[in-house]
Motif scaffolding. Sequence first.
Motif, PDB file in Angstrom:
ATOM      1  N   ILE A   1       1.623   6.754  -6.823  1.00 29.33           N
ATOM      2  CA  ILE A   1       0.509   7.592  -7.264  1.00 29.33           C
ATOM      3  C   ILE A   1       0.823   9.064  -7.036  1.00 29.33           C
ATOM      4  CG2 ILE A   1      -1.902   8.201  -6.768  1.00 29.33           C
ATOM      5  CD1 ILE A   1      -2.411   5.219  -6.269  1.00 29.33           C
ATOM      6  N   ARG A   2       1.402   9.382  -5.882  1.00 28.44           N
ATOM      7  CA  ARG A   2       1.758  10.787  -5.597  1.00 28.44           C
ATOM      8  C   ARG A   2       2.828  11.275  -6.562  1.00 28.44           C
ATOM      9  NH1 ARG A   2       1.832   8.980  -0.274  1.00 28.44           N
ATOM     10  NH2 ARG A   2       4.124   9.038  -0.303  1.00 28.44           N
TER      11      ARG A   2
ATOM     12  N   ARG B   1       0.831  -1.206   0.000  1.00 24.23           N
ATOM     13  CA  ARG B   1       0.000   0.000   0.000  1.00 24.23           C
ATOM     14  C   ARG B   1       0.864   1.254   0.000  1.00 24.23           C
ATOM     15  NH1 ARG B   1      -3.282  -2.241   4.123  1.00 24.23           N
ATOM     16  NH2 ARG B   1      -2.464  -0.704   5.589  1.00 24.23           N
ATOM     17  N   ALA B   2       1.866   1.285   0.880  1.00 21.50           N
ATOM     18  CA  ALA B   2       2.719   2.472   0.995  1.00 21.50           C
ATOM     19  C   ALA B   2       3.471   2.723  -0.309  1.00 21.50           C
ATOM     20  CB  ALA B   2       3.704   2.291   2.158  1.00 21.50           C
TER      21      ALA B   2
ATOM     22  N   THR C   1       2.589   1.804  -3.343  1.00 21.86           N
ATOM     23  CA  THR C   1       1.646   2.232  -4.374  1.00 21.86           C
ATOM     24  C   THR C   1       1.225   3.681  -4.162  1.00 21.86           C
ATOM     25  OG1 THR C   1       0.850  -0.040  -4.601  1.00 21.86           O
ATOM     26  CG2 THR C   1      -0.570   1.709  -5.449  1.00 21.86           C
ATOM     27  N   GLU C   2       0.959   4.060  -2.924  1.00 23.23           N
ATOM     28  CA  GLU C   2       0.577   5.444  -2.634  1.00 23.23           C
ATOM     29  C   GLU C   2       1.685   6.410  -3.046  1.00 23.23           C
ATOM     30  OE1 GLU C   2      -0.237   5.076   1.479  1.00 23.23           O
ATOM     31  OE2 GLU C   2      -2.165   4.064   1.174  1.00 23.23           O
ATOM     32  N   LYS C   3       2.933   6.007  -2.823  1.00 17.88           N
ATOM     33  CA  LYS C   3       4.071   6.838  -3.219  1.00 17.88           C
ATOM     34  C   LYS C   3       4.133   6.973  -4.735  1.00 17.88           C
ATOM     35  CE  LYS C   3       9.072   7.207  -2.473  1.00 17.88           C
ATOM     36  NZ  LYS C   3      10.256   6.536  -1.833  1.00 17.88           N
TER      37      LYS C   3
ATOM     38  N   GLY D   1      -3.425  10.611  -9.476  1.00 21.86           N
ATOM     39  CA  GLY D   1      -4.693  10.720  -8.765  1.00 21.86           C
ATOM     40  C   GLY D   1      -5.890  10.882  -9.687  1.00 21.86           C
TER      41      GLY D   1
ATOM     42  N   TRP E   1      -9.377  -0.003  -0.336  1.00 22.17           N
ATOM     43  CA  TRP E   1      -7.927   0.128  -0.216  1.00 22.17           C
ATOM     44  C   TRP E   1      -7.385  -0.461   1.081  1.00 22.17           C
ATOM     45  CZ3 TRP E   1      -4.307  -0.103  -3.370  1.00 22.17           C
ATOM     46  CH2 TRP E   1      -3.014   0.377  -3.114  1.00 22.17           C
ATOM     47  N   ASP E   2      -7.707   0.168   2.225  1.00 22.86           N
ATOM     48  CA  ASP E   2      -7.241  -0.380   3.504  1.00 22.86           C
ATOM     49  C   ASP E   2      -8.399  -0.890   4.354  1.00 22.86           C
ATOM     50  OD1 ASP E   2      -8.360   2.046   4.083  1.00 22.86           O
ATOM     51  OD2 ASP E   2      -6.680   2.810   5.266  1.00 22.86           O
TER      52      ASP E   2
ATOM     53  N   ARG F   1      -9.209   4.689  -5.864  1.00 21.70           N
ATOM     54  CA  ARG F   1      -9.154   3.544  -4.956  1.00 21.70           C
ATOM     55  C   ARG F   1     -10.375   3.553  -4.046  1.00 21.70           C
ATOM     56  NH1 ARG F   1      -4.092   5.105  -2.055  1.00 21.70           N
ATOM     57  NH2 ARG F   1      -4.522   7.098  -3.081  1.00 21.70           N
TER      58      ARG F   1
END
Length: 388
Positions: A240-241, A233-234, A236-238, A246, A254-255, A251
């Motif tokens: 995307i940023r 997750r971390a 993938t979030e990085k 975005g 997600w969590d 998503r």
Amino acid sequence: MNQRDVRSWCRVAHLTTVHHPFDPRIFHKQLASLRDAGFDAHLVAPHERTERVHGIPIHGLPRPQNRAHRLALQPRVFRTARALNAALYHIHDPELLPLAGLLKTRTGAQVVYDMHENYRSKGAMLGRFLRALERWAFRWVDHVLIAEQSYRAIVEDHAVPHTYIPNYVRPIGEEHPPPPVEIREPPTRLLYTGTLSDSRGLGTMIDLAARIRRADRPETITLVGICRYPTQRARTEKQIRRGGLGAVVDRVGWDAYVRPSAMPPHYRRADVGLALCEPHPNHVGSIPTKFYEYLHYGLPLICSDIPLWRRFVERHGCGAVVPPGDPAAVLDVLDEWQAHPERYRRCAENAREAASQYRWGPIGERFARLCRHVLPDNMPETLTTESR
């Protein structure tokens, strides 16, 4: 015989410490089918409280954080299940098989085991151990349900009675097919549903989103499901940023677990269903449930070129296969459909036509008949009359 005795004879208790209480196969398909057939169906599972949902009693357990916590829960599972005094215990996790054997010894109840996962995905040692545990239990389990035809060889070697109960689609609140929708051209809204992980194509879909962003293409990707791995997750979030993705990737969940009842709007808004999994041992012998769900909503598939999946897509003419881990090939398929919209339209029509073969209704009836057959011979006739 009084009504309390009738209920105990037709009581079926499903036990799990691994699965979500509203797991589609367990709650919305199997338990709902038993309830509709007149059984007194119960669920013992991790849940924040004990309550009745849609007429099905859920006996809540603390939510375990890992396997050690699940094993520590087993005495409580046993006490809860024993107190139900069910005529049949339906087990969904191999680690509960010893507990089920104890229940069978203490209560004389029947035991059904549901085999719906290939444990090679758990690693060589753990996978072998779990399969060995299953084979040991086959000596006394009364019946095994297999969710995939590929599991049949495992049970046939042990001459254990078994029945194929595939994970066909039963959309929540939509027992009948949704009305045909106007097919949009070109197809730009891509959808993935289900658990998210690298082996299930998460990295490939993020790479696909990056290519869409760089080329300023119109496609978007909606990911509906939980990613249970904090590291993935971390990362993938990085991505995307850093990639400014975005606007391309949405998503949902997600969590957190996404309940099946929240899924239909996402299917209705989509144009294409994705299944870009790696050729992992847990995938190559199984047809993903999402295939049936995509077809139910008339969504053409773009999936990894896994032999079993390729045969499914070619048999129904409902999409295209691409090499695993190749986002450029996905864009090639979309370009072809955009250049030749009649091909996309034909895939969508074929998907909707094929969907009728993969609905839960007849499977649910087969499952209920099986439970009636497995129950003891001295079950009262009132199960089929006054107890309904």
